[in-house]
Design an enzyme around this catalytic site. Structure first.
Site, PDB file in Angstrom:
ATOM      1  N   ASP A 124      47.600  31.954  38.290  1.00 54.06           N
ATOM      2  CA  ASP A 124      46.182  31.671  38.090  1.00 54.06           C
ATOM      3  C   ASP A 124      45.967  30.173  37.877  1.00 54.06           C
ATOM      4  OD1 ASP A 124      43.452  33.129  37.452  1.00 54.06           O
ATOM      5  OD2 ASP A 124      43.738  31.755  35.771  1.00 54.06           O
ATOM      6  N   HIS A 289      45.854  41.552  38.548  1.00 54.15           N
ATOM      7  CA  HIS A 289      45.890  40.112  38.288  1.00 54.15           C
ATOM      8  C   HIS A 289      46.943  39.746  37.254  1.00 54.15           C
ATOM      9  CE1 HIS A 289      44.551  36.015  38.121  1.00 54.15           C
ATOM     10  NE2 HIS A 289      44.268  36.099  36.831  1.00 54.15           N
TER      11      HIS A 289
END
Length: 309
Positions: A124, A289
């Protein structure tokens, strides 16, 4: 007794009793720039691997992956500038939280710990820092693992129409100083908790104490987190556009593991990444994620495979 004011590898104070830590790892606070110290967990022995966390998390997101890799690697898990227990300098210039500056922090940290060359894995926000480190410091980065994000330049290009609502926070934190800090600071647990919950495919993989630690750390870092994202709408785009115009590419083995954002947002993931790397392997995952927490064995296997290339 060690003088922690001068020792560059001074052991930090113990974490708050309610904050979990990575088992078997030491906590260090390392000066990396004028007035900036990175907090990191360090463990294991062998060739070095540096792991960079994402949003809205801290180095704690690597707790499973780090322990597994420490069996045969020295593993360094820092809190990025502006996050966790690392320094949170005021954003006095656009470069204060540029990924170029944050990447330089990471290289300085590794060198202070005795690692001139190291493998780098980023998730990320950490992916963006890792990408910049690979471009700016090819002499230091040997391998690059990139988890579940897209380069800054490409992020803004692929967000179109209603699909862009999924990334509303990028637009909010791109606004001039004052508004996003006030809105997020008014209810940080609701704001940051939204992402921890919305992006979690397996909530049990993020226990209550870990989730609470992320929320405490994020609530204490609202201005610096906003500054990090604001840089992604400004100076970071300029840096990546300059790279693209100059034809700069990553010169190390690169592994990209991500969800099928291409299908969701209507783009070809491989086509997005191919201009950035000569030696690229891309794999899609359904682990969500927070894959380092939901599927740590999968991530460890990917990192080990990358290091063999």
């Amino acid at each position: 007794m060690t003088d922690t004011t001068t020792d560059p590898l001074a052991r930090s104070t113990a974490p708050a009793p309610t904050d979990p830590s990575i088992p078997g790892f030491d906590a260090v606070d390392v000066p990396v720039a004028d007035g900036v110290t990175l907090h990191a967990a360090v463990g294991g022995s062998g060739s070095p691997v540096v792991l960079l966390h994402g949003f809205p998390q801290t180095h704690l997101m690597w707790r499973h992956v780090a322990v597994a890799l420490a069996a045969d690697h020295t593993v360094v898990c820092p809190d990025l500038r502006g996050y966790g227990a690392s320094s949170k300098p005021a954003a006095t210039t656009p470069d204060t939280y540029s990924k170029r500056t944050m990447a330089a922090d990471v290289v300085a940290l590794a060198r202070a710990l005795g690692h001139e060359r190291f493998a780098l894995v980023g998730h990320d926000r950490g992916l963006l820092v890792a990408l910049r480190a690979g471009l700016d410091h090819p002499d230091a980065v040997t391998h690059l693992g990139l988890l579940d994000a897209v380069p800054t330049l490409d992020t803004w290009a692929v967000l179109q129409g209603r699909s862009a609502a999924a990334a509303f926070h990028l637009y909010l934190m791109a606004q001039p100083p004052g508004l996003p800090e006030a809105l997020i600071g008014a209810s940080p647990d609701v704001f940051f908790g939204h992402f921890l919950d919305a992006w979690a495919t397996e909530p049990a993989a993020m226990p209550d104490d870990v989730r609470a630690a992320y929320l405490r750390a994020s609530a204490a870092a609202v201005p610096s987190i906003v500054a990090d994202f604001r840089a992604t709408a400004g100076v970071d785009v300029e840096h990546e556009q300059a790279d693209r115009d100059a034809g700069r590419r990553l010169a190390v083995p690169v592994s990209v593991v991500q969800q099928d954002w291409g299908a969701a947002l209507g783009y070809d993931a491989a086509a997005v990444w191919r201009p950035w790397a000569d030696d690229l392997e891309l794999r899609l995952t359904d682990a969500g994620h927070f894959l380092a927490e939901t599927a740590p064995d999968e991530v460890v296997a990917d990192v080990r495979a990358l290091l063999q290339r």
